[in-house]
Enzyme design. Sequence first.
Site, PDB file in Angstrom:
ATOM      1  N   LYS A  97     -14.231  -0.186   5.520  1.00  0.00           N
ATOM      2  CA  LYS A  97     -13.188  -1.039   4.937  1.00  0.00           C
ATOM      3  C   LYS A  97     -13.436  -2.527   5.245  1.00  0.00           C
ATOM      4  CE  LYS A  97      -9.507  -2.457   3.059  1.00  0.00           C
ATOM      5  NZ  LYS A  97      -9.368  -2.543   1.623  1.00  0.00           N
ATOM      6  N   GLU A 123      -7.720   2.237   2.553  1.00  0.00           N
ATOM      7  CA  GLU A 123      -7.197   1.981   1.212  1.00  0.00           C
ATOM      8  C   GLU A 123      -8.005   0.872   0.551  1.00  0.00           C
ATOM      9  OE1 GLU A 123      -4.715   3.546  -0.653  1.00  0.00           O
ATOM     10  OE2 GLU A 123      -5.852   2.294  -2.028  1.00  0.00           O
ATOM     11  N   GLY A 152      -7.692 -15.547  -0.868  1.00  0.00           N
ATOM     12  CA  GLY A 152      -6.487 -15.501  -0.030  1.00  0.00           C
ATOM     13  C   GLY A 152      -5.920 -14.107  -0.056  1.00  0.00           C
ATOM     14  N   VAL A 154       0.836  -1.204   0.000  1.00  0.00           N
ATOM     15  CA  VAL A 154       0.000   0.000   0.000  1.00  0.00           C
ATOM     16  C   VAL A 154       0.871   1.255   0.000  1.00  0.00           C
ATOM     17  CG1 VAL A 154      -1.579   1.366   1.442  1.00  0.00           C
ATOM     18  CG2 VAL A 154      -2.038  -1.043   1.036  1.00  0.00           C
ATOM     19  N   CYS A 187      -5.344  -9.552   2.655  1.00  0.00           N
ATOM     20  CA  CYS A 187      -6.468  -8.773   3.203  1.00  0.00           C
ATOM     21  C   CYS A 187      -7.699  -9.598   3.578  1.00  0.00           C
ATOM     22  CB  CYS A 187      -6.860  -7.679   2.212  1.00  0.00           C
ATOM     23  SG  CYS A 187      -5.590  -6.399   2.082  1.00  0.00           S
ATOM     24  N   ARG A 239       1.283 -13.927   0.372  1.00  0.00           N
ATOM     25  CA  ARG A 239       0.765 -14.025   1.742  1.00  0.00           C
ATOM     26  C   ARG A 239      -0.626 -14.664   1.721  1.00  0.00           C
ATOM     27  NH1 ARG A 239       1.679  -7.922   3.649  1.00  0.00           N
ATOM     28  NH2 ARG A 239       1.108  -7.577   1.488  1.00  0.00           N
ATOM     29  N   LEU A 287      -7.202  -0.196  -2.812  1.00  0.00           N
ATOM     30  CA  LEU A 287      -6.529  -0.645  -4.048  1.00  0.00           C
ATOM     31  C   LEU A 287      -6.509  -2.167  -4.149  1.00  0.00           C
ATOM     32  CD1 LEU A 287      -3.465  -1.917  -3.453  1.00  0.00           C
ATOM     33  CD2 LEU A 287      -2.896   0.469  -3.139  1.00  0.00           C
ATOM     34  N   ARG A 288      -6.499  -2.633  -5.378  1.00  0.00           N
ATOM     35  CA  ARG A 288      -6.379  -4.077  -5.638  1.00  0.00           C
ATOM     36  C   ARG A 288      -4.935  -4.355  -6.018  1.00  0.00           C
ATOM     37  NH1 ARG A 288     -10.058  -4.126 -10.701  1.00  0.00           N
ATOM     38  NH2 ARG A 288      -8.878  -2.210 -10.877  1.00  0.00           N
ATOM     39  N   LYS A 339      14.986  -2.621   2.356  1.00  0.00           N
ATOM     40  CA  LYS A 339      13.949  -2.091   1.463  1.00  0.00           C
ATOM     41  C   LYS A 339      14.310  -0.657   1.051  1.00  0.00           C
ATOM     42  CE  LYS A 339       9.544  -4.093   2.253  1.00  0.00           C
ATOM     43  NZ  LYS A 339       8.252  -4.160   2.893  1.00  0.00           N
TER      44      LYS A 339
HETATM   45  P1  NAD Z   1       3.220  -4.640   3.924  1.00  0.00           P
HETATM   46  O1  NAD Z   1       3.569  -5.677   4.916  1.00  0.00           O
HETATM   47  O2  NAD Z   1       3.456  -4.881   2.486  1.00  0.00           O
HETATM   48  O3  NAD Z   1       3.952  -3.285   4.301  1.00  0.00           O
HETATM   49  C1  NAD Z   1       4.029  -2.777   5.605  1.00  0.00           C
HETATM   50  C2  NAD Z   1       5.382  -2.102   5.749  1.00  0.00           C
HETATM   51  O4  NAD Z   1       5.388  -1.368   6.967  1.00  0.00           O
HETATM   52  C3  NAD Z   1       6.554  -3.076   5.827  1.00  0.00           C
HETATM   53  O5  NAD Z   1       7.491  -2.757   4.825  1.00  0.00           O
HETATM   54  C4  NAD Z   1       7.147  -2.837   7.232  1.00  0.00           C
HETATM   55  O6  NAD Z   1       8.548  -2.958   7.265  1.00  0.00           O
HETATM   56  C5  NAD Z   1       6.705  -1.414   7.504  1.00  0.00           C
HETATM   57  N1  NAD Z   1       6.637  -1.047   8.921  1.00  0.00           N
HETATM   58  C6  NAD Z   1       6.042  -1.702   9.933  1.00  0.00           C
HETATM   59  N2  NAD Z   1       6.164  -1.006  11.073  1.00  0.00           N
HETATM   60  C7  NAD Z   1       6.842   0.114  10.779  1.00  0.00           C
HETATM   61  C8  NAD Z   1       7.265   1.243  11.541  1.00  0.00           C
HETATM   62  N3  NAD Z   1       6.987   1.358  12.841  1.00  0.00           N
HETATM   63  N4  NAD Z   1       7.969   2.205  10.911  1.00  0.00           N
HETATM   64  C9  NAD Z   1       8.243   2.119   9.601  1.00  0.00           C
HETATM   65  N5  NAD Z   1       7.842   1.082   8.821  1.00  0.00           N
HETATM   66  C10 NAD Z   1       7.149   0.097   9.402  1.00  0.00           C
HETATM   67  O7  NAD Z   1       1.664  -4.320   4.177  1.00  0.00           O
HETATM   68  P2  NAD Z   1       0.602  -3.851   3.078  1.00  0.00           P
HETATM   69  O8  NAD Z   1       0.131  -5.003   2.277  1.00  0.00           O
HETATM   70  O9  NAD Z   1       1.116  -2.642   2.421  1.00  0.00           O
HETATM   71  O10 NAD Z   1      -0.622  -3.438   4.033  1.00  0.00           O
HETATM   72  C11 NAD Z   1      -0.576  -2.303   4.844  1.00  0.00           C
HETATM   73  C12 NAD Z   1      -1.964  -2.047   5.401  1.00  0.00           C
HETATM   74  O11 NAD Z   1      -2.846  -1.703   4.339  1.00  0.00           O
HETATM   75  C13 NAD Z   1      -2.605  -3.228   6.107  1.00  0.00           C
HETATM   76  O12 NAD Z   1      -3.348  -2.777   7.185  1.00  0.00           O
HETATM   77  C14 NAD Z   1      -3.504  -3.813   5.052  1.00  0.00           C
HETATM   78  O13 NAD Z   1      -4.601  -4.509   5.611  1.00  0.00           O
HETATM   79  C15 NAD Z   1      -3.964  -2.573   4.339  1.00  0.00           C
HETATM   80  N6  NAD Z   1      -4.353  -2.784   2.946  1.00  0.00           N
HETATM   81  C16 NAD Z   1      -3.614  -3.584   2.146  1.00  0.00           C
HETATM   82  C17 NAD Z   1      -3.971  -3.764   0.814  1.00  0.00           C
HETATM   83  C18 NAD Z   1      -3.174  -4.680  -0.090  1.00  0.00           C
HETATM   84  O14 NAD Z   1      -3.662  -4.950  -1.196  1.00  0.00           O
HETATM   85  N7  NAD Z   1      -2.006  -5.126   0.295  1.00  0.00           N
HETATM   86  C19 NAD Z   1      -5.100  -3.117   0.297  1.00  0.00           C
HETATM   87  C20 NAD Z   1      -5.825  -2.284   1.138  1.00  0.00           C
HETATM   88  C21 NAD Z   1      -5.449  -2.125   2.467  1.00  0.00           C
END
Ligand code: NAD
Length: 444
Positions: A211, A153, A264, A11, A267, A336, A155-156, A35
Amino acid sequence: MKVAIIGTGYVGLPTGVGLAELGHDVVCIDREPSKIERLKTGQVTLFEEGLSELLTRNMAAGRISFSTSMAQGVKEAQVVLIAVGTPSHPVTHEADLRYVYEAATELAYCLKDHDYTVIATKSTVPVGTGDNIESLMAKISPNLKVDVVSLPEFLREGYAVHDFFYPDRIVIGANSERARDTLKELYAPLLAQSPKTQLLCVKRRSSETIKYAANSFLATKIHFINEMADFCEHTGADIAEVAQGMGLDHRIGPSFLQPGPGFGGSCFPKDTLALYYMAHHNGLELSLVKATIDGNQKRMEQMAARIRAALERSESAPRCLAVLGLAFKNGTDDCRTSPALQILKAVLKSERDLQVRVFDPEAMGKAQELLQDYAARITYCVSELEACTGADVLAVLTEWPQFAALNLAEIAHVMRGTQIVDCRNLLDAKQAQELGLSYQAIGR
Ligand code: NAD
């Protein structure tokens, strides 16, 4: 505007790059130094169509930078987005808010002497989390000048770049007018170029709930069509025709009516569980959500059973399974909670001598990390054809469009056996049958 994003994952990264493209001055922060190092050199850390080009362009324009230091990253920010993970807690299965609260705690120290800042939570968080963030930060720094907003958020993965610029809606859950206006200003350039996008301003608790409700509804739709696919298998109907007939009703719509091996990803599984437990703590039983969660688990077991049954029809020893697709869906390298991996692990667990040959166009690296326990029995191949070579059974587990274009005559030629279990209804059933393959699809 000056924006900082905490968390540079699936995201945070597309959001950061997208906001930079809209003209904002963006700092992406992540606690994982590897990263940030890669991003600083212009390399994307995840696969999303179009993201790499967009990153290069905005880095060159000086609109986006990367940092591991929150203090440094939020120094001048008017808006800070929290986009850290909220995975399922391994024991309680509720949303694990550890990363959100850690980020908020650090932020409270970093913003101590700041002018007014809006903190917007992009992470999917249970209802009431905004209130908790607010009081946690106020306890640490009582004179903070911040507003905490929910900015979910939608996004897909696989379409993250497109969805950033052309979302169906932007939901702002703010209890303060100043915060709402700040976020409207942030999204003004996007709304100007995407006239179909709706801006919805609601209470913070409503936004947090939207959400979870949206994701659980979509998961339920998938579960429903999977059950209908089972129904079709028993009645002689064809799920593709049924789904088409349903989807033409505008009240239903055609999306999320493709049957498959279960939902899966990062989310739906965790968000349905989190919503169920949130309701449970409020004395409510969400029976439909519960049925979806349980039904989805059974679905994957059912698909594993189909593959096992196909393997048992082969007399070779040891048996060999070809798997096409490892990512949780096409267009991403995200594995995941991928149904493909869960099904594959279930089969590997029960078939102790089984050898597996796998191919995925983008997700091999990430899958390999998650399949380490089975490393000795898995061969990672460079093409579909290589994966199928010598296989007794072929299982199609992710809906990559390129699998639909496979030359089945070549596949049949290199396979040792004739069994195909297509959990995505991608391959050409007629051609498979003409080639003498035993082809099993879903819902037909
Ligand atoms: P992700 O695991 O890909 O990314 C999270 C990032 O946050 C990681 O890189 C991690 O190192 C970093 N992080 C964690 N704690 C931190 C801190 N204290 N300081 C700095 N960086 C830190 O997760 P994601 O898939 O991007 O999802 C993030 C959120 O968005 C979740 O709550 C998820 O449910 C939501 N979301 C995800 C999607 C999706 O398609 N992946 C879509 C909508 C909403």
